[in-house]
Design a protein around this motif. Structure first.
Motif, PDB file in Angstrom:
ATOM      1  N   UNK A  35      31.850  45.785  82.820  1.00 36.21           N
ATOM      2  CA  UNK A  35      33.250  46.051  82.499  1.00 36.21           C
ATOM      3  C   UNK A  35      33.876  44.855  81.793  1.00 36.21           C
ATOM      4  N   UNK A  36      34.531  45.121  80.669  1.00 34.10           N
ATOM      5  CA  UNK A  36      35.293  44.132  79.910  1.00 34.10           C
ATOM      6  C   UNK A  36      36.754  44.549  79.945  1.00 34.10           C
ATOM      7  N   UNK A  37      37.572  43.854  80.767  1.00 34.26           N
ATOM      8  CA  UNK A  37      38.988  44.171  80.899  1.00 34.26           C
ATOM      9  C   UNK A  37      39.783  43.297  79.941  1.00 34.26           C
ATOM     10  N   UNK A  38      40.564  43.936  79.087  1.00 31.43           N
ATOM     11  CA  UNK A  38      41.386  43.219  78.115  1.00 31.43           C
ATOM     12  C   UNK A  38      42.854  43.481  78.407  1.00 31.43           C
ATOM     13  N   UNK A  39      43.628  42.403  78.507  1.00 34.58           N
ATOM     14  CA  UNK A  39      45.022  42.492  78.938  1.00 34.58           C
ATOM     15  C   UNK A  39      45.952  42.412  77.733  1.00 34.58           C
ATOM     16  N   UNK A  40      46.923  43.311  77.701  1.00 37.79           N
ATOM     17  CA  UNK A  40      47.915  43.332  76.634  1.00 37.79           C
ATOM     18  C   UNK A  40      48.215  44.754  76.228  1.00 37.79           C
ATOM     19  N   UNK A  41      49.208  44.910  75.380  1.00 43.46           N
ATOM     20  CA  UNK A  41      49.544  46.236  74.872  1.00 43.46           C
ATOM     21  C   UNK A  41      48.355  46.794  74.107  1.00 43.46           C
ATOM     22  N   UNK A  42      47.992  48.033  74.394  1.00 42.21           N
ATOM     23  CA  UNK A  42      46.796  48.613  73.787  1.00 42.21           C
ATOM     24  C   UNK A  42      46.890  48.644  72.265  1.00 42.21           C
ATOM     25  N   UNK A  43      48.088  48.881  71.741  1.00 44.33           N
ATOM     26  CA  UNK A  43      48.237  48.936  70.291  1.00 44.33           C
ATOM     27  C   UNK A  43      48.113  47.559  69.647  1.00 44.33           C
ATOM     28  N   UNK A  44      48.158  46.506  70.460  1.00 38.29           N
ATOM     29  CA  UNK A  44      47.823  45.162  69.979  1.00 38.29           C
ATOM     30  C   UNK A  44      46.336  44.881  70.168  1.00 38.29           C
ATOM     31  N   UNK A  45      45.770  45.352  71.268  1.00 41.19           N
ATOM     32  CA  UNK A  45      44.363  45.084  71.576  1.00 41.19           C
ATOM     33  C   UNK A  45      43.413  45.887  70.689  1.00 41.19           C
ATOM     34  N   UNK A  46      43.803  47.093  70.317  1.00 38.39           N
ATOM     35  CA  UNK A  46      42.900  47.957  69.551  1.00 38.39           C
ATOM     36  C   UNK A  46      42.569  47.403  68.165  1.00 38.39           C
TER      37      UNK A  46
END
Length: 225
Positions: A110-121
């Motif tokens: 699992x790779x958990x990425x924190x932040x607004x999804x529209x910024x992370x994508x």
């Protein structure tokens, strides 16, 4: 039938067919940590697991981690050599999720990425990753159409895209509704109907979470004429 009856049926089915202590422990942790009780149901978590297994998914993108309950189901499906990339807006939720996936023994998958999804994508897309076999979207509902558009950029032909909570207790059929999540569901269904890259349906569900439903879409290998 009432919501109470649906919950009784869910309890029976989960006891007979799901009954997983590790995932139940994650739900208990989420409650103890004060996370909102908006996880998928146990039956739905098992369903996601079986979908991922049935398509041989090795790479999964999840938009909306919460406490990692559905993440655990998906990580178990992809196996030791697979990967679930999951995006979570709230740092506190991501912290709880990390603990849950580690205790469930799937932290390495699992790779958990924190932040607004529209910024992370966009960041994820810029990494030019291998295509994802399955995308599960269960985040802020008003951005569902945006998330599906990004999912199309990050998948391959025959990948599966699932979007939760689109029926909204039946309100999706109400064209006069001004509720943002309902409007977002209707916009999403319009997108799916008009996008030749996708072949989709919506399945209604009842159970411990009440009356709702999810999008099940497949990325077309060939765009229909």
């Amino acid at each position: 039938m009432t919501t109470f009856d649906w919950a009784d049926v869910d309890t029976y089915l989960v006891d007979r067919l799901v009954g997983d202590r590790d995932t139940a422990a994650a739900l208990a942790t989420n409650a103890a940590e004060g996370l909102p009780a908006i996880d998928v149901s146990a039956a739905q978590g098992k369903f996601l697991h079986l979908v991922a297994r049935s398509i041989g998914a090795r790479r999964v993108l999840e938009i909306g981690t919460l406490g990692g309950y559905s993440t655990i189901w998906l990580a178990r499906a992809v196996g030791e050599k697979g990967l679930v990339v999951t995006l979570e807006f709230e740092p506190r939720h991501a912290e709880v999720a990390r603990g849950n996936v580690n205790r469930a023994g799937v932290g390495d998958q699992v790779d958990i990425r924190v932040g607004a999804a529209l910024d992370s994508l966009p960041v994820l897309a810029a990494e030019d990753p291998e295509p994802f076999d399955l995308v599960f979207i269960d985040a802020d509902k008003v951005n569902n159409s945006n998330y599906v558009q990004w999912a199309l950029r990050l998948t391959r032909p025959d990948s599966v895209i699932i979007v939760d909570n689109v029926v909204r207790n039946g309100a999706v059929a109400d064209g006069a509704s001004t509720e943002p999540a309902v409007q977002a569901s209707r916009d999403l269904i319009d997108l799916l109907s008009n996008n030749p890259q996708l072949d989709a349906t919506v399945l209604q569900t009842v159970g411990s979470k009440g009356w709702d439903g999810f999008v099940y879409a497949v990325v077309n290998a060939q765009i229909p004429a």
